[in-house]
Each structure stands twice: as C-alpha cells, then as structure tokens.
Scaffold this motif. Structure first.
Motif, PDB file in Angstrom:
ATOM      1  N   SER A 101      37.601  42.086  37.196  1.00  0.00           N
ATOM      2  CA  SER A 101      36.495  41.843  36.265  1.00  0.00           C
ATOM      3  C   SER A 101      36.688  40.584  35.434  1.00  0.00           C
ATOM      4  CB  SER A 101      36.315  43.056  35.337  1.00  0.00           C
ATOM      5  OG  SER A 101      37.482  43.252  34.553  1.00  0.00           O
ATOM      6  N   GLU A 102      37.917  40.077  35.373  1.00  0.00           N
ATOM      7  CA  GLU A 102      38.195  38.883  34.579  1.00  0.00           C
ATOM      8  C   GLU A 102      38.402  37.643  35.439  1.00  0.00           C
ATOM      9  OE1 GLU A 102      41.440  39.628  31.921  1.00  0.00           O
ATOM     10  OE2 GLU A 102      40.638  41.569  31.285  1.00  0.00           O
ATOM     11  N   ASN A 103      38.204  37.796  36.736  1.00  0.00           N
ATOM     12  CA  ASN A 103      38.390  36.655  37.636  1.00  0.00           C
ATOM     13  C   ASN A 103      37.233  35.678  37.502  1.00  0.00           C
ATOM     14  OD1 ASN A 103      39.533  35.114  39.771  1.00  0.00           O
ATOM     15  ND2 ASN A 103      40.335  37.009  40.661  1.00  0.00           N
ATOM     16  N   ASP A 104      37.314  34.556  38.203  1.00  0.00           N
ATOM     17  CA  ASP A 104      36.231  33.566  38.153  1.00  0.00           C
ATOM     18  C   ASP A 104      35.979  33.030  39.552  1.00  0.00           C
ATOM     19  OD1 ASP A 104      37.788  30.763  38.405  1.00  0.00           O
ATOM     20  OD2 ASP A 104      38.948  32.114  37.119  1.00  0.00           O
ATOM     21  N   VAL A 105      34.766  32.573  39.765  1.00  0.00           N
ATOM     22  CA  VAL A 105      34.346  32.132  41.088  1.00  0.00           C
ATOM     23  C   VAL A 105      35.171  30.942  41.572  1.00  0.00           C
ATOM     24  CG1 VAL A 105      32.440  31.116  42.388  1.00  0.00           C
ATOM     25  CG2 VAL A 105      32.010  33.044  40.865  1.00  0.00           C
ATOM     26  N   ALA A 106      35.507  30.029  40.671  1.00  0.00           N
ATOM     27  CA  ALA A 106      36.263  28.843  41.074  1.00  0.00           C
ATOM     28  C   ALA A 106      37.603  29.228  41.694  1.00  0.00           C
ATOM     29  CB  ALA A 106      36.476  27.923  39.871  1.00  0.00           C
ATOM     30  N   THR A 107      38.278  30.202  41.103  1.00  0.00           N
ATOM     31  CA  THR A 107      39.558  30.644  41.651  1.00  0.00           C
ATOM     32  C   THR A 107      39.369  31.316  42.999  1.00  0.00           C
ATOM     33  OG1 THR A 107      40.484  30.952  39.439  1.00  0.00           O
ATOM     34  CG2 THR A 107      41.578  32.099  41.251  1.00  0.00           C
ATOM     35  N   LEU A 108      38.340  32.170  43.101  1.00  0.00           N
ATOM     36  CA  LEU A 108      38.076  32.840  44.366  1.00  0.00           C
ATOM     37  C   LEU A 108      37.784  31.822  45.470  1.00  0.00           C
ATOM     38  CD1 LEU A 108      35.827  35.835  43.246  1.00  0.00           C
ATOM     39  CD2 LEU A 108      38.282  35.833  43.689  1.00  0.00           C
ATOM     40  N   LEU A 109      36.995  30.814  45.151  1.00  0.00           N
ATOM     41  CA  LEU A 109      36.675  29.785  46.136  1.00  0.00           C
ATOM     42  C   LEU A 109      37.930  29.047  46.602  1.00  0.00           C
ATOM     43  CD1 LEU A 109      33.406  28.275  44.602  1.00  0.00           C
ATOM     44  CD2 LEU A 109      33.591  29.539  46.758  1.00  0.00           C
ATOM     45  N   GLN A 110      38.817  28.762  45.663  1.00  0.00           N
ATOM     46  CA  GLN A 110      40.038  28.044  46.008  1.00  0.00           C
ATOM     47  C   GLN A 110      40.934  28.881  46.925  1.00  0.00           C
ATOM     48  OE1 GLN A 110      42.079  26.526  42.574  1.00  0.00           O
ATOM     49  NE2 GLN A 110      43.663  25.486  43.778  1.00  0.00           N
ATOM     50  N   VAL A 111      41.063  30.163  46.603  1.00  0.00           N
ATOM     51  CA  VAL A 111      41.873  31.046  47.444  1.00  0.00           C
ATOM     52  C   VAL A 111      41.268  31.179  48.839  1.00  0.00           C
ATOM     53  CG1 VAL A 111      42.671  33.428  47.738  1.00  0.00           C
ATOM     54  CG2 VAL A 111      42.825  32.332  45.499  1.00  0.00           C
ATOM     55  N   TYR A 112      39.968  31.391  48.897  1.00  0.00           N
ATOM     56  CA  TYR A 112      39.310  31.552  50.197  1.00  0.00           C
ATOM     57  C   TYR A 112      39.348  30.266  51.014  1.00  0.00           C
ATOM     58  CZ  TYR A 112      37.420  36.280  50.147  1.00  0.00           C
ATOM     59  OH  TYR A 112      37.290  37.647  50.195  1.00  0.00           O
ATOM     60  N   ASP A 113      39.282  29.127  50.355  1.00  0.00           N
ATOM     61  CA  ASP A 113      39.284  27.862  51.086  1.00  0.00           C
ATOM     62  C   ASP A 113      40.564  27.700  51.895  1.00  0.00           C
ATOM     63  OD1 ASP A 113      38.092  25.546  51.940  1.00  0.00           O
ATOM     64  OD2 ASP A 113      38.544  24.384  50.132  1.00  0.00           O
ATOM     65  N   THR A 114      41.684  28.107  51.303  1.00  0.00           N
ATOM     66  CA  THR A 114      42.957  28.025  52.029  1.00  0.00           C
ATOM     67  C   THR A 114      43.164  29.222  52.947  1.00  0.00           C
ATOM     68  OG1 THR A 114      44.045  26.729  50.290  1.00  0.00           O
ATOM     69  CG2 THR A 114      45.466  27.978  51.768  1.00  0.00           C
TER      70      THR A 114
END
Length: 243
Positions: A101-114
């Motif tokens: 619930s405290e995560n952010d889209v930018a971090t998710l995008l970065q993880v998924y990109d790799t």
C-alpha cells in the motif's frame, strides 16, 4: 547434444548466483559460458577467474535494459559461435522495502523493466540463435516468492515478505516461461523457471541461508535437461514448485 560443444549465455553473471551458474555449467558440464554483464571490468574479471579454473569463459557486454546492447551481444554470438544452446535469464533487481500500500508506480516500473521486460527482451533477441541449436534450453530465474499458491498460504514461511514489485515480477516471469514454452514446444527448445531458494547474495544483503553455489543447482539442471526433459515448469532442486 553429446559430442557437441554447447554455448551458454548467462545474464547478470559477474557475481552471485549467475557466476555460480556459469561456473557449474563450464566446470561440471564442459559448456562454453558467455558471461553477460553491464560492467566490463567486473565481467572481464569474472570471466578471467573462470578461465583460471580451466573453464571456457568469455565476457559479453549485455544490459537487459538496453535493446542495442542485447542486439550487439546476439550479433557477437552469431558471428563467433553461429548459435546459442543455453540462455539463463538471471539478471534481476530488488528495490523495495515498503508494504504494497505504500509502494509507488515508479519503483514498480523499474523492477519490472529489469526483472520482466529484461527477460523478454533478451529471450526475444536470442531466439533465432537458440533455434539453431540441436536442443535449446531457456532457464528463467524465478523465486518461490513468485508463487501465487504459496503466497496464498498463511503457513508459507515467507508469507510475511510482502514485497509487491519483486514478488509479482517473478510471477510474471513464470507467465513468460509458460507462454514461451507453449510456443516453442515444436522447436526443440525447452523453457523452465528455476527457484534458487533464499541465497546469501548482494540482493539479500548476504542474509540468505543458502550459498550462491546451492542456488545455481536447479538452474544448471534445467539448462542441461535431456531431450525427454520437461518444459513449461517451475522447479527448485528438489522438484516442482507450485505456481
């Protein structure tokens, strides 16, 4: 592929589990290993260390975020070896320490990109070379943290590890495994996911209970499957892991 030199590309291979996969493929199975890594100095050092052990190893610059570097790596492999027999998609990142619930889209995008799109980019680029193999093998490094079945079980030992981006990225990697395996069933290419377990690496702050060498076992086994071996599955060294 008895009697034929096998060529393997391992991404993120300059350290940790990736380096151990390369070491075991080369040392135990006589495979020529290409160490894919972003950093040339570290990659060359790792390859040199394996060569000192008598393993046929070579650094190949490859950044799973960079289409051009992946394409250049594929061109190099085609020009020198003419084919690829084994691809181990090992490169990955872990960034989060927050609950979902405290995560952010930018971090998710970065993880998924790799962790997800990097696997897709590399697999897609290397497929023409794998199709030239007498028996291609693709191993995607996953994790029990990507298992929806295990994460749905309150008794799962890692059920409290609520890391949305990393965990779900490994679930997505498992989906890639299933779909590529289904597409390639008639192409002599087997695609499987490997669970290394909780290993002491840079990613875990060296807190894992297993060594990188132990974490490499399942991936090496899947990378060297015989012609009648499975495809489209998820395995640790003990056997199948539930989706």
């Amino acid at each position: 592929m008895a009697g034929l030199e096998r060529i393997a590309l391992v991404t993120g291979a300059n350290k940790g589990i990736g380096l151990e996969i390369a070491r075991q493929l080369g040392g135990q199975h006589g495979v020529t290993v290409l160490l894919g890594a972003r950093d040339e100095a570290r990659g060359q050092e790792a390859a040199g260390g394996l060569r000192a052990e008598g393993i046929a190893a070579e650094f190949v610059r490859l950044d799973v975020l960079d289409h051009q570097s992946i394409d250049r790596a594929a061109e190099f492999i085609e020009g020198k070896y003419g084919r690829l027999d084994i691809l181990v998609n090992n490169a990955g990142i872990f960034l989060e320490e927050k609950p979902p619930s405290e995560n952010d889209v930018a971090t998710l995008l970065q993880v998924y990109d790799t962790n997800v799109f990097g696997v897709f980019r590399t697999t897609q680029a290397m497929l023409p070379l794998l199709r030239k193999s007498a028996g291609g093998r693709i191993v995607n490094m996953s994790s029990s943290l990507g298992s929806l079945t295990l994460n749905s079980d309150s008794g799962f030992e890692l059920a409290s590890f609520l890391v949305l981006g990393y965990n779900s990225s490994k679930t997505a990697v498992n989906a890639l495994t299933v779909f590529f395996a289904n597409e390639l069933r008639g192409a002599r290419i087997k695609v499987n996911s490997a669970d290394p377990g909780y290993c002491a690496t840079d990613m875990t702050g060296h807190a894992g209970s297993r060594s990188p060498a132990q974490g490499a076992i399942a991936a090496v086994r899947l990378a060297t499957l015989p012609p009648d071996g499975p495809t489209g599955g998820f395995y640790n060294e003990e056997g199948p892991v539930p989706w």
